[in-house]
Design a protein around this motif. Structure first.
Motif, PDB file in Angstrom:
ATOM      1  N   GLY A   1       0.809  -1.219   0.000  1.00 55.98           N
ATOM      2  CA  GLY A   1       0.000   0.000   0.000  1.00 55.98           C
ATOM      3  C   GLY A   1       0.832   1.254   0.000  1.00 55.98           C
ATOM      4  N   GLU A   2       0.161   2.367  -0.257  1.00 58.70           N
ATOM      5  CA  GLU A   2       0.811   3.674  -0.287  1.00 58.70           C
ATOM      6  C   GLU A   2       1.533   3.939   1.034  1.00 58.70           C
ATOM      7  OE1 GLU A   2      -1.894   6.657  -1.779  1.00 58.70           O
ATOM      8  OE2 GLU A   2      -0.789   8.221  -0.706  1.00 58.70           O
ATOM      9  N   GLY A   3       2.771   4.442   0.942  1.00 61.06           N
ATOM     10  CA  GLY A   3       3.510   4.804   2.137  1.00 61.06           C
ATOM     11  C   GLY A   3       4.104   3.635   2.902  1.00 61.06           C
ATOM     12  N   GLU A   4       3.949   2.437   2.376  1.00 60.10           N
ATOM     13  CA  GLU A   4       4.473   1.259   3.069  1.00 60.10           C
ATOM     14  C   GLU A   4       5.892   0.962   2.614  1.00 60.10           C
ATOM     15  OE1 GLU A   4       2.147  -2.433   4.615  1.00 60.10           O
ATOM     16  OE2 GLU A   4       1.605  -2.047   2.530  1.00 60.10           O
ATOM     17  N   MET A   5       6.700   0.473   3.554  1.00 59.45           N
ATOM     18  CA  MET A   5       8.023  -0.010   3.195  1.00 59.45           C
ATOM     19  C   MET A   5       8.145  -1.446   3.696  1.00 59.45           C
ATOM     20  SD  MET A   5      11.640   1.630   3.396  1.00 59.45           S
ATOM     21  CE  MET A   5      13.154   0.753   3.736  1.00 59.45           C
TER      22      MET A   5
ATOM     23  N   LEU B   1      21.033   4.475   1.995  1.00 60.83           N
ATOM     24  CA  LEU B   1      20.033   3.929   1.066  1.00 60.83           C
ATOM     25  C   LEU B   1      18.735   3.632   1.810  1.00 60.83           C
ATOM     26  CD1 LEU B   1      19.085   2.334  -1.592  1.00 60.83           C
ATOM     27  CD2 LEU B   1      19.921   0.327  -0.385  1.00 60.83           C
ATOM     28  N   MET B   2      18.847   2.941   2.963  1.00 63.44           N
ATOM     29  CA  MET B   2      17.641   2.583   3.708  1.00 63.44           C
ATOM     30  C   MET B   2      16.909   3.837   4.178  1.00 63.44           C
ATOM     31  SD  MET B   2      17.640  -0.619   3.331  1.00 63.44           S
ATOM     32  CE  MET B   2      16.242  -1.128   4.309  1.00 63.44           C
ATOM     33  N   GLU B   3      17.686   4.846   4.600  1.00 64.05           N
ATOM     34  CA  GLU B   3      17.041   6.089   5.043  1.00 64.05           C
ATOM     35  C   GLU B   3      16.337   6.792   3.883  1.00 64.05           C
ATOM     36  OE1 GLU B   3      20.205   8.148   7.027  1.00 64.05           O
ATOM     37  OE2 GLU B   3      20.214   6.668   8.644  1.00 64.05           O
ATOM     38  N   THR B   4      16.984   6.739   2.707  1.00 58.39           N
ATOM     39  CA  THR B   4      16.348   7.321   1.519  1.00 58.39           C
ATOM     40  C   THR B   4      15.026   6.622   1.214  1.00 58.39           C
ATOM     41  OG1 THR B   4      18.518   7.818   0.605  1.00 58.39           O
ATOM     42  CG2 THR B   4      16.672   7.836  -0.936  1.00 58.39           C
ATOM     43  N   LEU B   5      15.038   5.287   1.322  1.00 62.18           N
ATOM     44  CA  LEU B   5      13.820   4.532   1.024  1.00 62.18           C
ATOM     45  C   LEU B   5      12.726   4.855   2.041  1.00 62.18           C
ATOM     46  CD1 LEU B   5      15.244   1.045  -0.061  1.00 62.18           C
ATOM     47  CD2 LEU B   5      14.458   2.936  -1.493  1.00 62.18           C
ATOM     48  N   VAL B   6      13.120   4.994   3.311  1.00 61.60           N
ATOM     49  CA  VAL B   6      12.148   5.371   4.344  1.00 61.60           C
ATOM     50  C   VAL B   6      11.523   6.721   3.998  1.00 61.60           C
ATOM     51  CG1 VAL B   6      11.908   6.098   6.745  1.00 61.60           C
ATOM     52  CG2 VAL B   6      13.169   4.009   6.197  1.00 61.60           C
TER      53      VAL B   6
ATOM     54  N   LEU C   1      16.051  -8.007   0.647  1.00 65.25           N
ATOM     55  CA  LEU C   1      17.255  -7.807   1.456  1.00 65.25           C
ATOM     56  C   LEU C   1      17.777  -9.147   1.943  1.00 65.25           C
ATOM     57  CD1 LEU C   1      16.144  -4.783   3.686  1.00 65.25           C
ATOM     58  CD2 LEU C   1      17.819  -4.711   1.826  1.00 65.25           C
ATOM     59  N   HIS C   2      19.090  -9.230   2.126  1.00 59.75           N
ATOM     60  CA  HIS C   2      19.650 -10.413   2.768  1.00 59.75           C
ATOM     61  C   HIS C   2      20.021 -10.127   4.218  1.00 59.75           C
ATOM     62  CE1 HIS C   2      19.542 -13.614  -0.026  1.00 59.75           C
ATOM     63  NE2 HIS C   2      20.065 -12.891  -0.999  1.00 59.75           N
ATOM     64  N   ASP C   3      20.203  -8.835   4.516  1.00 53.51           N
ATOM     65  CA  ASP C   3      20.585  -8.449   5.870  1.00 53.51           C
ATOM     66  C   ASP C   3      19.318  -8.308   6.715  1.00 53.51           C
ATOM     67  OD1 ASP C   3      21.310  -7.143   8.204  1.00 53.51           O
ATOM     68  OD2 ASP C   3      22.957  -6.075   7.223  1.00 53.51           O
ATOM     69  N   LEU C   4      19.058  -9.321   7.573  1.00 51.91           N
ATOM     70  CA  LEU C   4      17.818  -9.335   8.344  1.00 51.91           C
ATOM     71  C   LEU C   4      17.765  -8.184   9.354  1.00 51.91           C
ATOM     72  CD1 LEU C   4      17.479 -13.169   8.978  1.00 51.91           C
ATOM     73  CD2 LEU C   4      16.507 -11.795   7.138  1.00 51.91           C
ATOM     74  N   GLU C   5      18.949  -7.803   9.902  1.00 47.23           N
ATOM     75  CA  GLU C   5      18.982  -6.696  10.857  1.00 47.23           C
ATOM     76  C   GLU C   5      18.528  -5.398  10.186  1.00 47.23           C
ATOM     77  OE1 GLU C   5      19.507  -7.670  13.697  1.00 47.23           O
ATOM     78  OE2 GLU C   5      21.170  -9.089  13.902  1.00 47.23           O
ATOM     79  N   LEU C   6      19.055  -5.186   8.973  1.00 45.68           N
ATOM     80  CA  LEU C   6      18.687  -3.991   8.217  1.00 45.68           C
ATOM     81  C   LEU C   6      17.177  -3.988   7.946  1.00 45.68           C
ATOM     82  CD1 LEU C   6      20.831  -1.965   7.451  1.00 45.68           C
ATOM     83  CD2 LEU C   6      20.944  -2.970   5.167  1.00 45.68           C
ATOM     84  N   ALA C   7      16.663  -5.157   7.551  1.00 46.31           N
ATOM     85  CA  ALA C   7      15.237  -5.276   7.249  1.00 46.31           C
ATOM     86  C   ALA C   7      14.400  -4.959   8.493  1.00 46.31           C
ATOM     87  CB  ALA C   7      14.930  -6.682   6.745  1.00 46.31           C
ATOM     88  N   ALA C   8      14.793  -5.539   9.623  1.00 48.18           N
ATOM     89  CA  ALA C   8      14.018  -5.354  10.857  1.00 48.18           C
ATOM     90  C   ALA C   8      14.060  -3.905  11.322  1.00 48.18           C
ATOM     91  CB  ALA C   8      14.565  -6.275  11.946  1.00 48.18           C
ATOM     92  N   ARG C   9      15.201  -3.250  11.060  1.00 47.06           N
ATOM     93  CA  ARG C   9      15.370  -1.901  11.580  1.00 47.06           C
ATOM     94  C   ARG C   9      14.582  -0.859  10.778  1.00 47.06           C
ATOM     95  NH1 ARG C   9      21.433  -0.010  12.119  1.00 47.06           N
ATOM     96  NH2 ARG C   9      21.109   2.228  11.957  1.00 47.06           N
ATOM     97  N   TYR C  10      14.501  -1.060   9.467  1.00 50.68           N
ATOM     98  CA  TYR C  10      13.931  -0.002   8.629  1.00 50.68           C
ATOM     99  C   TYR C  10      12.552  -0.300   8.047  1.00 50.68           C
ATOM    100  CZ  TYR C  10      18.402   2.449   8.696  1.00 50.68           C
ATOM    101  OH  TYR C  10      19.509   3.124   9.092  1.00 50.68           O
ATOM    102  N   CYS C  11      12.136  -1.584   8.033  1.00 48.89           N
ATOM    103  CA  CYS C  11      10.891  -1.903   7.330  1.00 48.89           C
ATOM    104  C   CYS C  11       9.761  -2.156   8.320  1.00 48.89           C
ATOM    105  CB  CYS C  11      11.089  -3.118   6.434  1.00 48.89           C
ATOM    106  SG  CYS C  11      12.335  -2.814   5.170  1.00 48.89           S
TER     107      CYS C  11
END
Lengths: 249, 327
Positions: A25-29, A177-182, A195-205
């Protein structure tokens, strides 16, 4: 924005995705994670419209994707593939300009003001403005990845699909990059990122979809999607006492 | 219009003027210039208007269409070594011409051989279009092209083996070497509509070629209709190559060399590459033709031989550099 139901995909006779449903949906990451060969890239390709579906239906803003022209679809969904060939030694800025293709297929010099602004803004967001005049093949792998990211951000599409955008990026550029996507999601775009980095995924998504062997096995907030059971049975890892991921068993 | 296009156009015009002034017939500068504006004696006017200018027009037209076809095919296949010969279309055009000569049809009318060449190119095109509609990608197309080339080459050899008399054999050799000597306005009039149609088809595909810089899948995701681009380029280049072989026989390498030289001047953009490549290839072939006319040799050097002598080493150089880049 994107609503996919019951997707099945075959690659040279091999079933790679089975009965997959994706809501974005709109605004979702949203992060799409899973071990190698889980079907993540194939799922993204199907949404981008470059892989035929064996079964299922994709609706974009409520419209059956099959009824959309290639250009109309490209105005809704932009895709950053895992393999990113650039056949000619184009100027980096010209690669980014290709992100505007669905809006204006005219040659680079004839891009309109809005298109040029979008290209400039995208170069800025991807920290690639400095690279704009460089010949693409003289850039390092990480610099090329940032130019490709800028190409994606320059797109008019509100939905962005990214296949391992962090590969080849140094740690600072992975985080930015993650901050830009947010920020893109906050401005109303819908983001689906492999993503392969689960920490990155958990932190930003906000939400994480887990795929295994062509099936979706979890689709939830980070805490619930990456629960100990999923970690151990899908990824073969567990958290140690300090909370770091280690090989299970 | 870019400065590059203006510059190449001016060079073309200068070469056209130059080619009106040189040739085997001893014609003074004054007589040539007089003939150009319709003055002077009838012989001079005939030499200029019926021999030298149609020959120059043929050289430029053949060069330009081969350059355009080469640049378009390179964009489609994302490969700087592609040219009309690669897809087997030139070979099939030559085969058509050779068959017409072999069966003695050439004597019926001067137009039979050119028409047979276009027919041959059309046959190869048909195979390629069918393959395209079945979803063949660029690599598959290249492989089909190699197959078509080899097959046409074998059939041409067969025709040469079976040639009934030495006269037609020497005809074949002339055809395979390529030349624009003794071309008339009638030859140009036959080729020009095909050149125009082929050029139009290729230019319609130009934006798609730019998107293809990022590979076929990404180009499709950008909104480019890759199947349409493929059909336009394959159809257009086949017509261009067929008409060129019909006009001048087999002339290789111009379609590779010209885009290679132009590329850095257009920031490697496969769309903006098209027109300057056509102009430069026309310039190269026209210059080569002026050169073979003034070289002091017993028998005039064939244009195709001159083009290959210049273009062959460049081709090998590009291939070697590509090999190093991908290693």
């Amino acid at each position: 924005m994107i609503s996919a139901n019951g997707l099945s995909i075959f690659l040279s006779g091999q079933r790679v995705v089975t009965d997959l449903s994706i809501e974005l949906g709109e605004g979702e990451m949203v992060a799409l994670v899973g071990p190698n060969g889980a079907g993540k890239s194939s799922a993204l390709k199907a949404l981008a419209g470059v892989t035929p579906l064996a079964a299922g239906e994709i609706r974009i803003d409520g419209v059956d994707a099959r009824r959309l022209s290639l250009r109309a679809r490209a105005r809704c969904i932009a895709w950053l593939p895992q393999a990113r060939p650039v056949a000619w030694n184009l100027a980096a800025r010209d690669v980014v300009s290709l992100g505007r293709f669905a809006e204006s297929p005219a040659a680079y010099d004839h891009l309109g003001g809005a298109d040029r602004q979008a290209v400039d803004a995208a170069l800025e967001k991807a920290d690639a403005a400095r690279l704009a005049p460089r010949a693409f093949h003289t850039l390092s792998g990480g610099e090329q990845a940032r130019v490709h990211l800028a190409r994606l951000l320059a797109s008019p599409a509100p939905s962005l699909l990214l296949d391992e955008p962090c590969a080849a990026l140094d740690i600072v550029h992975q985080l930015s990059l993650m901050e830009t996507l947010v920020a893109e999601a906050a401005s109303g775009r819908a983001i689906l990122v492999v993503l392969h980095d689960l920490e990155l995924a958990a932190r930003y998504c906000q939400r994480i979809m887990v795929m295994e062997a062509g099936h979706k096995v979890a689709d939830d907030g980070a805490q619930d999607a990456l629960n100990p059971h999923v970690l151990e049975h899908v990824f073969g890892v567990r958290r140690d006492a300090a909370g770091a991921l280690v090989r299970a068993g | 219009m870019s400065r590059l296009v203006v510059f190449l156009t001016l060079v073309s015009l200068c070469l056209f003027a130059l080619s009106g002034l040189v040739g085997t017939a001893p014609l003074s500068l004054e007589a040539s210039l007089g003939a150009l504006v319709g003055q002077g004696d009838a012989a001079a006017r005939t030499i200029l208007w019926e021999i030298r200018l149609p020959r120059a027009a043929a050289a430029f037209g053949v060069g330009a269409t081969l350059g355009l076809a080469g640049a378009a095919l390179q964009g489609l296949l994302q490969n700087p070594l592609a040219e009309p010969g690669v897809l087997g279309v030139s070979a099939f055009a030559a085969l058509g011409a050779v068959v017409a000569i072999f069966f003695g049809l050439a004597g019926i009318s001067g137009l039979i051989v050119p028409l047979a060449a276009i027919l041959g190119a059309g046959l190869a095109t048909l195979v390629l279009v069918v393959a395209t509609l079945r979803g063949a990608n660029s690599v598959t197309l290249l492989l089909i092209g190699i197959g078509l080339s080899s097959f046409a080459g074998a059939l041409i050899s067969l025709a040469m083996n079976l040639a009934p008399n030495p006269y037609s054999l020497s005809d074949l050799v002339n055809w395979m070497m390529g030349s624009v000597a003794n071309r008339s306005w009638a030859d140009i009039a036959l080729a020009a509509p095909a050149w125009a149609v082929g050029t139009a088809l290729v230019m319609m595909a130009a934006p798609g070629l730019r998107a293809l810089s990022l590979g076929e899948e990404t180009a499709a995701s950008l909104g480019a209709d890759i199947r349409r681009t493929r059909i336009l380029v394959i159809g257009g280049t086949s017509i261009l190559a067929g008409a060129s072989v019909a006009t001048a026989g087999a002339i290789g390498f111009v379609g590779i060399v010209a885009p290679h030289i132009v590329r850095p001047f257009v920031r490697h953009d496969p769309q903006k590459l098209l027109v300057p490549s056509a102009l430069l290839a026309g310039v190269i072939l026209l210059a080569a033709d002026v050169l073979v006319r003034i070289l002091p040799v017993q028998q005039e050097l064939k244009l195709g031989v001159a083009a290959a002598l210049l273009g062959g080493p460049v081709f090998i150089w590009i291939a070697a550099r590509l090999g190093r880049a991908s290693a």
